[in-house]
Structures are given as structure tokens and as C-alpha cells.
Design a protein around this motif. Structure first.
Motif, mmCIF file in Angstrom:
data_model
loop_
_atom_site.group_PDB
_atom_site.id
_atom_site.type_symbol
_atom_site.label_atom_id
_atom_site.label_comp_id
_atom_site.label_asym_id
_atom_site.label_seq_id
_atom_site.Cartn_x
_atom_site.Cartn_y
_atom_site.Cartn_z
ATOM 1 N N THR A 136 25.991 40.586 40.740
ATOM 2 C CA THR A 136 26.556 41.932 40.621
ATOM 3 C C THR A 136 27.834 41.887 39.794
ATOM 4 N N THR A 193 19.753 38.615 41.550
ATOM 5 C CA THR A 193 20.712 39.082 40.543
ATOM 6 C C THR A 193 22.152 38.795 40.958
ATOM 7 N N ARG A 253 23.450 44.858 37.926
ATOM 8 C CA ARG A 253 22.933 43.622 38.517
ATOM 9 C C ARG A 253 22.148 42.878 37.449
#
Length: 334
Positions: free
Chosen positions: A135, A133, A95
């Protein structure tokens, strides 16, 4: 157990690490060469070998831990459309986010979209930022493209930039940096196209009791939809998904494949028709047998071919009636 905060501004600056090697790039891209990174981290153990990294939080308390590979060098990103990072990921997803700093720090906020283009499989991942974040899947090998127009603030002159990785306790993630480039609008056309392409698809489709159910799959004109594998009772042809009575409850996995072979994956749920049963507190209840038999007996009434023929027949009868009516009126006039 206490939860670790992921405030980058309070992270510790540890040491200088590695220099990115120079590799061939597109003619108009500006590759950032001789990029030395410092580590900003919160308890993470870092093992680096040239441009490969392993980040471990094994043995740390419950929480989330942030590691940033920061390039503390003043740069001018005025007019830049986005940043491209070539990356290989080990056997665990990672992430990530980017951070740019001058007077204040700027990151990609939740809801922003970046493109992860796997150069090995050809799959295009449209990753949406969530919980700070993006992925990137395990075993990914390709290009990450971060569009600067997704940032809340314009990026111009900066004092530093960095790649941030967030992970939980007792995890080990690994990745290999290859190149970092900044792109202008001309260079970024391919990636911007993947970002802007729209796909209008059903979230669920029903299994028909008789005949077929059809869903139209809308997307770019530069490719077509295809099933990932043979699926019982389901076909996709000319961007049209067709289900027969043989379809089963579950999901349909399919992809949109561009003319160049790259593709985006999708999934649509398959549910029973509402006329087959209803639910009482989540428990399916079948309709009475007589109702099902009646539907099956007169199923031709909902068959597409029958309905088209019926409409045509009604039209012909109406036309004959009009001709006959005018003929009678003309006789009366004479």
C-alpha cells in the motif's frame, strides 16, 4: 454479483502507451530509459497523459481488478539489488506489486517489505505486502524501493517486467510515473539500511496509579524518538517514554527521526493500570475505594526515588554492621 479474478496471466494485452523521460540519477544507478508500456487489464478504464495515469473501475461488478503496466522487453537483472521507482500518487492510496517474467512469473509475496520514501515530507513508510500488494498512501511523492532479496526466486534474465495495480470496483486511482532505475548493492545501501533497522517498542503502556511508568524505546543509534505532538502526561527524552498519573487512555503517536531528518511513525496504546480495575465480560469494574485509598496512601513505597533511597540506606546499615562486628571481634582477640 460475481467476483472478478485477478490472474495476471489471463489479462488482456491492449496497447502500447508511454515512454519514460530521462532525468538525472545517482552516479552508479542504471536508469531504464525508453521504457514503453503495454496495458494488461481486466475491465479497467485507463486514461493516460504522457506519464500520468488514471485507472477507473466505476460501473464494474463487485470484485478486485488488476491493471499491469508491462514492459515487454528482454532484460538481464543478474546481480541487481533492487528496483527504484519514482512515483507521485493522487488523492487515493494505491496498492501495487511488481511482476517479473520469463518461464514463470515472480512477484513479491505477502510478508515482503518495501520502502516508500516520501521526498516531500521526509517520512519513511515500511510497507509490508498483504493480500498480494503493497500500500502506497495518498498524496505520496517520492521513491519506492523494491529489494530483490525479498523475492522467493533469483531474478536474472527476464522477458518482461511490470507494475501491477489492484483496486476494487467503483474506484478511481491516479499516479504519475517519473523514473525507473535498477540499483546494485552499493547504490542500495541507504534503502537497505532503512529496511534492516530494528525498532523494539512496546505495543502498550500502563497509566501509573502513583509515580511514573517508564518504557525504553530501542532503535538505531543514528537518531532519536520524539512525540508527534504534546501528549498529556507523556514525555519522550533520550529514547525513554515516561507516563505520569495524568496520562489518559488512548494512543501515543511518535516517530523515530534520523539524523538526516527523515522519520518513521509509530503508535503505542495507553491502558489503565491493572490495579485500577478489572473487567467482567468486557465491562470495567473499579476496585473498592478502600483499596484505592490504601494504594495512594502508601504510594511512596512504589516511588522510584524512595526505593533507590531505601536500598542505599539498607546498604549503609549493612556496612556499619560489618565494621562494628569486626571491631568487636578485634577487641575480643586482644
Amino acid at each position: 454479483m460475481s467476483s472478478m479474478k485477478t490472474n495476471i496471466s489471463s489479462a488482456l494485452v491492449i496497447l502500447a502507451s508511454m515512454v519514460l523521460c530521462s532525468l538525472p540519477i545517482h552516479a552508479h544507478e542504471k536508469q531504464l530509459t525508453n521504457v514503453s508500456f503495454k496495458y494488461w487489464k481486466q475491465g479497467t478504464t485507463i486514461n493516460a497523459a504522457q506519464n500520468s495515469y488514471s485507472l477507473s473501475t466505476v460501473g464494474l461488478e463487485d470484485g478486485y481488478y488488476t491493471t499491469t503496466l508491462a514492459n515487454e522487453r528482454a532484460r538481464d537483472f543478474t546481480g541487481v539489488a533492487g528496483m527504484k521507482i519514482e512515483l507521485k500518487v493522487a488523492d487515493q492510496e494505491i496498492r501495487v506489486n511488481l511482476i517479473f517474467g520469463s518461464d514463470t512469473a515472480v512477484v513479491f509475496e505477502d510478508g515482503s517489505v518495501m520502502i516508500a520514501l516520501d521526498e516531500v515530507t521526509g517520512e519513511i513508510h515500511r510497507s509490508v505486502a498483504a493480500f498480494g500488494t503493497f500500500t502506497v498512501p495518498a498524496y505520496f511523492s517520492g521513491t519506492l524501493y523494491f529489494p530483490f532479496d525479498a523475492l522467493k526466486s533469483n531474478i536474472g534474465k527476464i522477458d518482461y517486467w511490470g507494475l501491477t495495480i489492484v483496486q476494487e470496483e467503483d474506484t478511481v486511482v491516479g499516479f504519475t510515473f517519473e523514473t525507473v532505475s535498477i540499483l546494485d548493492l552499493e547504490d542500495a545501501v541507504e534503502y537497505q539500511t532503512y529496511l534492516q533497522d530494528q525498532f523494539i517498542l512496546p505495543t502498550s503502556v500502563q497509566i501509573p496509579v502513583v509515580g511514573e511508568s517508564i518504557a525504553i524505546l530501542k532503535g538505531p543509534t543514528t537518531g532519536e524518538y520524539r512525540l508527534d505532538s504534546t501528549t498529556q502526561g507523556v514525555t519522550i527524552e533520550k529514547n525513554k517514554m515516561t507516563l505520569t498519573t495524568e496520562a489518559i487512555k488512548g494512543s501515543i503517536d511518535y516517530r523515530f527521526t534520523y539524523d538526516d531528518g527523515r522519520f518513521v511513525r509509530f503508535s503505542t496504546n495507553v491502558v489503565p493500570s491493572w490495579i485500577v480495575g478489572v473487567e467482567n465480560q468486557g465491562i470495567p469494574i473499579a476496585l473498592p475505594v478502600k483499596s484505592i485509598n490504601l494504594i495512594q496512601r502508601f504510594g511512596i513505597l512504589v516511588d522510584n526515588s524512595f526505593m533507590h533511597g531505601l536500598r542505599l540506606g539498607i546498604g549503609i546499615i549493612a556496612l556499619l554492621f560489618i565494621v562494628f562486628y569486626r571491631f568487636i571481634r578485634s577487641k575480643e582477640g586482644n
